[in-house]
Design a protein around this motif. Structure first.
Motif, PDB file in Angstrom:
ATOM      1  N   UNK A  13       2.484  -3.257 -17.641  1.00 22.27           N
ATOM      2  CA  UNK A  13       1.758  -3.641 -16.425  1.00 22.27           C
ATOM      3  C   UNK A  13       1.774  -2.500 -15.431  1.00 22.27           C
ATOM      4  N   UNK A  14       0.827  -2.547 -14.515  1.00 24.68           N
ATOM      5  CA  UNK A  14       0.703  -1.555 -13.464  1.00 24.68           C
ATOM      6  C   UNK A  14       1.236  -2.107 -12.144  1.00 24.68           C
ATOM      7  N   UNK A  15       1.836  -1.260 -11.342  1.00 19.37           N
ATOM      8  CA  UNK A  15       2.220  -1.629  -9.980  1.00 19.37           C
ATOM      9  C   UNK A  15       3.273  -2.718  -9.924  1.00 19.37           C
ATOM     10  N   UNK A  16       2.989  -3.733  -9.096  1.00 18.52           N
ATOM     11  CA  UNK A  16       3.957  -4.792  -8.841  1.00 18.52           C
ATOM     12  C   UNK A  16       3.778  -5.994  -9.742  1.00 18.52           C
ATOM     13  N   UNK A  17       4.910  -6.652 -10.029  1.00 24.62           N
ATOM     14  CA  UNK A  17       4.918  -8.003 -10.578  1.00 24.62           C
ATOM     15  C   UNK A  17       5.614  -8.887  -9.545  1.00 24.62           C
ATOM     16  N   UNK A  18       5.005 -10.025  -9.202  1.00 26.06           N
ATOM     17  CA  UNK A  18       5.597 -10.967  -8.252  1.00 26.06           C
ATOM     18  C   UNK A  18       6.334 -12.048  -9.021  1.00 26.06           C
ATOM     19  N   UNK A  19       7.610 -12.259  -8.670  1.00 24.10           N
ATOM     20  CA  UNK A  19       8.465 -13.223  -9.364  1.00 24.10           C
ATOM     21  C   UNK A  19       8.860 -14.323  -8.388  1.00 24.10           C
TER      22      UNK A  19
END
Length: 281
Positions: A117-123
């Motif tokens: 994935x690119x950039x941010x992942x929101x958890x």
């Protein structure tokens, strides 16, 4: 964009104690999701650890590749209060697990699955096991590859409790009680931000690197004179700067093979949680 190949109802009075006092007779148990759905760039899972403790997990990506249910391993476990592999990773003796929700959630994309994935992942973790109280400093922490737990909180809210943060990589997630002074938390977050930059300078274009260094200096200067508003303004500016940078300016891809550092995602994670801490002073 550059993309390189990517919930025990709470006791009447909430008691939050150190991990050594938690569930002293409990046997650690590892569970997998009851339900797991993957839709476009989002993962949703429900995990039941007992009749009293459940957790809903959601993970949302800005942009992912190879994301499907077979590529992601998700587990949750009740903490063993004597397990030094957990307690030794807490950032301070003032940081402890939550008695009503001593749950560790692990997200482990399979190394050979071609996921990235690119950039941010929101958890986000949601549970009815405990209830949101604004005066109790519960926070969302993460740890990568068995390292120390780090605060990544960007939101704590009711319903019964919802904890949200972001990440540029994957491993373990846990809600902890953080009784450290606010200044300590903020200073630690600024130090982590500087460390991330220093460790990855070869992955940042020179002009962007100089601008990031300047932004961090602005944050440190404002904090040195206790000007929290100026520090917050500097953090917001730095978030805008990093967020708008392209993959040709800063490494922005994480993949399950573990061979890339998602510098953009890491910096945005640290900046966003620093903003949360400054806003909650």
């Amino acid at each position: 964009m550059m993309f390189k190949a990517m919930k025990f109802r709470q006791l009447t009075t909430v008691v939050a104690t150190t991990a050594l006092l938690l569930l002293s007779t409990a046997q650690a148990q590892l569970v997998t999701p009851n339900t797991l759905t993957v839709d476009d760039n989002k993962i949703q899972a429900k995990l039941t650890l007992s009749s009293l403790i459940e957790v809903d997990l959601s993970v949302e990506f800005e942009n992912s590749i190879g994301l499907n249910a077979n590529n992601i391993e998700i587990t949750a476990e009740l903490l063993d209060p004597t397990d030094l592999t957990i307690t030794s990773r807490l950032p301070s003796v003032l940081t402890s697990a939550v008695s009503g929700f001593p749950v560790l959630v692990s997200i482990s994309p399979k190394p050979d699955a071609g996921f990235g994935f690119e950039g941010l992942a929101t958890v986000e973790l949601y549970t009815k096991a405990i209830h949101y109280t604004p005066t109790i400093p519960w926070r969302l922490f993460t740890s990568h590859n068995g390292g120390a737990f780090e605060d990544i909180t960007v939101l704590m809210s009711s319903g019964s409790i919802r904890a949200r943060g972001s990440t540029g990589q994957f491993s373990d997630f846990i809600i902890l009680l953080d009784n450290r002074p606010s200044t300590t938390v903020i200073n630690d977050k600024v130090a982590s931000l500087s460390t991330t930059v220093n460790d990855n300078r070869d992955e940042i274009a020179p002009l962007l690197e100089a601008a990031i260094d300047s932004g961090i200096n602005d944050i440190q200067s404002a904090l040195a004179i206790n000007d929290d508003d100026a520090a917050l303004t500097a953090v917001d500016s730095l978030i805008t700067l990093v967020d708008s940078a392209s993959g040709s300016q800063i490494a922005d891809v994480w993949r399950s093979s573990g061979d890339l550092v998602n510098v953009k995602g890491l910096l945005l994670t640290q900046l966003q949680t620093l903003r949360f801490s400054l806003r909650t002073l």
